[in-house]
Design a protein around this motif. Structure first.
Motif, short mmCIF file in Angstrom:
data_model
loop_
_atom_site.label_atom_id
_atom_site.label_comp_id
_atom_site.label_asym_id
_atom_site.label_seq_id
_atom_site.Cartn_x
_atom_site.Cartn_y
_atom_site.Cartn_z
N PHE A 259 0.83 -1.20 0.00
CA PHE A 259 0.00 0.00 0.00
C PHE A 259 0.87 1.26 0.00
N LEU A 260 1.88 1.25 0.88
CA LEU A 260 2.81 2.37 0.96
C LEU A 260 3.51 2.59 -0.38
N ILE A 261 3.94 1.50 -1.01
CA ILE A 261 4.69 1.60 -2.26
C ILE A 261 3.80 2.04 -3.41
N GLN A 262 2.53 1.59 -3.41
CA GLN A 262 1.61 2.07 -4.45
C GLN A 262 1.49 3.60 -4.40
N GLY A 263 1.54 4.15 -3.18
CA GLY A 263 1.50 5.60 -3.04
C GLY A 263 2.80 6.25 -3.44
N GLY B 210 5.25 5.11 -5.20
CA GLY B 210 5.71 4.79 -6.55
C GLY B 210 4.83 5.33 -7.66
N GLY B 211 3.83 6.16 -7.33
CA GLY B 211 3.06 6.84 -8.35
C GLY B 211 1.77 6.19 -8.78
N LEU B 212 1.54 4.92 -8.42
CA LEU B 212 0.36 4.24 -8.93
C LEU B 212 -0.93 4.90 -8.45
N MET B 213 -0.94 5.34 -7.19
CA MET B 213 -2.17 5.93 -6.65
C MET B 213 -2.44 7.32 -7.22
N SER B 214 -1.42 7.96 -7.77
CA SER B 214 -1.65 9.24 -8.45
C SER B 214 -2.36 9.05 -9.78
N LEU B 215 -2.39 7.79 -10.27
CA LEU B 215 -3.00 7.48 -11.55
C LEU B 215 -4.31 6.72 -11.40
N THR B 216 -4.64 6.31 -10.18
CA THR B 216 -5.77 5.41 -9.95
C THR B 216 -6.85 6.13 -9.15
N GLY B 217 -8.08 6.07 -9.64
CA GLY B 217 -9.21 6.70 -8.97
C GLY B 217 -9.84 7.78 -9.82
N ARG B 218 -10.93 8.32 -9.31
CA ARG B 218 -11.63 9.39 -10.01
C ARG B 218 -10.81 10.68 -9.99
N PRO B 219 -10.94 11.51 -11.01
CA PRO B 219 -10.20 12.77 -11.03
C PRO B 219 -10.53 13.66 -9.83
N GLY C 233 -7.16 -2.69 -6.07
CA GLY C 233 -7.86 -3.60 -5.17
C GLY C 233 -7.15 -4.89 -4.86
N VAL C 234 -6.00 -5.13 -5.46
CA VAL C 234 -5.14 -6.29 -5.18
C VAL C 234 -3.76 -5.74 -4.83
N ALA C 235 -3.00 -6.44 -4.01
CA ALA C 235 -1.64 -6.00 -3.67
C ALA C 235 -0.73 -6.21 -4.88
N LEU C 236 -0.97 -5.40 -5.89
CA LEU C 236 -0.38 -5.63 -7.20
C LEU C 236 1.13 -5.45 -7.21
N THR C 237 1.65 -4.52 -6.41
CA THR C 237 3.11 -4.33 -6.37
C THR C 237 3.79 -5.58 -5.83
N LEU D 2 10.50 -3.41 -3.96
CA LEU D 2 9.12 -3.12 -4.35
C LEU D 2 9.00 -1.76 -5.03
N LEU D 3 9.72 -0.75 -4.52
CA LEU D 3 9.62 0.58 -5.12
C LEU D 3 10.14 0.56 -6.56
N ASP D 4 11.26 -0.11 -6.80
CA ASP D 4 11.78 -0.22 -8.16
C ASP D 4 10.76 -0.85 -9.08
N VAL D 5 10.15 -1.94 -8.61
CA VAL D 5 9.17 -2.64 -9.44
C VAL D 5 7.97 -1.74 -9.72
N GLN D 6 7.49 -1.03 -8.70
CA GLN D 6 6.34 -0.16 -8.92
C GLN D 6 6.63 0.92 -9.95
#
Length: 399
Positions: free
Chosen positions: A153-157, A159-168, A180-184, A216-220
Motif C-alpha cells: 500500500f505504501l509503495i503504491q502511493g 511509486g506513483g500508482l495511486m496518483s494514476l488510480t481513482g476518479r479525477p 484492489g489487489v496487492a499488485l506491487t 518493491l519501489l523499483d518494481v512499482q
C-alpha cells in the motif's frame, strides 16, 4: 516416493523459501508450479504472517474454520513447510545445511537482517558458490531508504500508482485510490521468479551463482509502463482519469440501462464499427472523431455522446451487439460472475486440491500453459511444519 513431484520444467531444482506474506511466497509458488521442490521455512508456532490474516478461513467438512487463512492459501501451493527457529544456533545451522543443498534461496527480511544469523548471501555463498540468492525488500539493498520497511500500500502511493488510480480530483469520489489487489507485491514476485530463471541460465553457462536485489519501489516505478513514458517524453505528470485511458478514446466504462460495461476501442476501424452499433455511423467520418488523436482532443463531447446512447439498452444487449460487430467490450464482473464465466471455466482457472483438514481446498489456477511441461498441482498449501521430517530426510540424509 509419495511426495515426489511432477517432471515439470524446473524438476530437480531445490528452492529454500525464507520469505513470508506475498511477494516472496508468490515467486516461490510460481517456481513450485513449474516443478521446483520449494521448501518453505517458517517460525515454529506462528509461521508465515498471512496464516493469521483471516477471516475468511478455510472450512472443514462440517463448515467449521480450520485456521488456514484464505490469504495464506493464495500464495503457497505446491510447497513443503518446515518449522525451524532461525533465532537459535541449532536452527541457523540447520538452515545453513539446507542452503548448501539448495539451488535458490528466497528471502524478504529487512536489509542486513539475516547477517546476524549467518544466513546472508555472503555467508551462504561461501559454502555454496552456485547458490542463487534472491532478496526482496521495500526499497532495495542500498539508497537512503534501504532501512525502511516497505508494504504494498505504501509503495503504491510512493511509486506513483495511486496518483494514476481513482476518479479525477474535483469529481465525486475523487482522490487517490490503491488498486484492489496487492499488485506491487504480485508483480515483484513475478520479477523475482524471472530473475531467478535468468540467474539459473547464467549459472548453467558459468557455474556461478549470484545475488538478486529486488525492491518493491523499483518494481512499482518499472510497471508504470506507458504512463511513466508519457511523463518522461511529454514532461507532464499524468493525473487520475477514473477509468479513462490517457492515450486512447473511447476506452473506458459506460453506463447502460442496468449497470455498466467496458468499451475498449483500440483503432479507427473498431471505432467505425462502434459507431454503426450505436446507430451513429456519421461519427466515423466526423473530422472531430475519425482518428484517435482527434478523439483524444475531443474526448469530453464524444464520451458524452456515447453515454447518451449506451444508457438506452441493457449491458447484455450492448455486449452481444458489439461482440457481433467485432468491437471489444465486456461487463464489469464481480468475482462470483468471474468464476461463473464460461471462458474462465473452460480455461480451468478454478481448481480443487485435496487438503488434510478440509477435504478439498479451492484455489486459482496458474495461467501458464506449456505444451511439453505443463503446470501440475500436486500439493495443497502446507500446514505449518507439515513436512519437516520429510524434507530433512530428503535434502540432508538421502544424498
Amino acid at each position: 516416493m509419495a511426495h515426489a513431484i511432477n517432471a515439470g520444467a524446473l524438476a530437480g531444482l531445490k528452492v529454500l523459501d525464507l520469505s513470508r506474506v506475498l511477494a516472496g511466497p508468490w515467486a516461490g509458488q510460481l517456481l513450485a508450479d513449474l516443478g521446483a521442490d520449494v521448501v518453505k521455512v517458517e517460525r515454529p508456532g506462528n509461521g508465515d504472517d498471512t496464516r493469521a490474516w483471516g477471516p475468511p478461513w478455510l472450512p472443514d467438512g462440517d463448515g467449521n474454520p480450520t485456521g488456514e487463512a484464505a490469504y495464506y492459501l493464495s500464495a503457497n501451493r505446491n510447497k513443503r513447510s518446515v518449522a525451524i527457529d532461525i533465532a537459535t544456533p541449532e536452527g541457523q545451522a540447520l538452515v545453513r545445511r539446507l542452503a548448501e543443498r539448495a539451488d535458490v534461496v528466497l528471502e524478504n527480511f529487512k536489509v542486513g537482517g539475516l547477517a546476524q544469523y549467518g544466513l546472508d548471501y555472503a555467508s551462504l555463498a561461501a559454502a555454496n558458490p552456485r547458490l542463487i540468492y534472491c532478496s526482496i525488500t521495500g526499497f532495495g539493498q542500498d539508497g537512503p531508504y534501504a532501512q525502511r520497511a516497505g508494504y504494498d500500500f505504501l509503495i503504491q502511493g510512493m511509486g506513483g500508482l495511486m496518483s494514476l488510480t481513482g476518479r479525477p480530483d474535483g469529481e465525486p469520489g475523487g482522490g487517490p485510490m490503491k488498486v484492489g489487489v496487492a499488485l506491487t507485491d504480485v508483480m515483484t514476485g513475478l520479477y523475482a521468479s524471472n530473475a531467478v530463471l535468468a540467474a539459473l541460465a547464467h549459472r548453467e553457462r558459468t557455474g556461478e551463482g549470484q545475488h538478486i536485489d529486488l525492491a518493491l519501489l523499483d518494481v512499482q516505478v518499472a510497471v508504470l509502463a506507458n504512463q511513466a513514458s508519457n511523463y518522461l517524453v511529454g514532461g507532464q505528470a499524468p493525473r487520475r482519469m477514473g477509468n479513462a485511458h490517457p492515450n486512447i478514446v473511447p476506452y473506458q466504462e459506460f453506463a447502460t440501462a442496468d449497470g455498466y460495461m467496458i468499451v475498449a476501442v483500440g483503432n479507427d476501424g473498431q471505432f467505425r464499427k462502434l459507431c454503426e452499433v450505436l446507430g451513429r455511423p456519421e461519427w466515423g467520418s466526423d473530422e472531430r472523431y475519425a482518428t484517435n488523436p482527434q478523439r483524444v482532443r475531443h474526448r469530453a463531447e464524444l464520451v458524452a455522446g456515447i453515454h447518451a446512447v449506451t444508457v438506452t439498452r441493457a449491458t447484455a444487449d450492448w455486449v452481444a451487439r458489439m461482440e457481433g460487430a467485432g468491437v471489444p467490450c465486456g461487463p464489469i464482473n464481480t468475482l462470483d460472475k468471474v468464476f461463473d464465466d464460461p471462458q474462465v471455466q473452460a480455461r480451468g482457472m478454478r481448481i480443487e486440491m485435496p487438503h488434510p483438514l478440509a477435504g478439498t481446498v479451492p484455489l486459482v489456477a496458474n495461467p501458464i500453459r506449456m505444451s511439453a511441461t505443463p503446470v501440475t498441482y500436486h500439493r495443497a498449501p502446507p500446514m505449518l511444519g507439515e513436512h519437516t521430517d520429510e524434507v530433512l530426510a530428503d535434502w540432508l540424509e538421502n544424498r
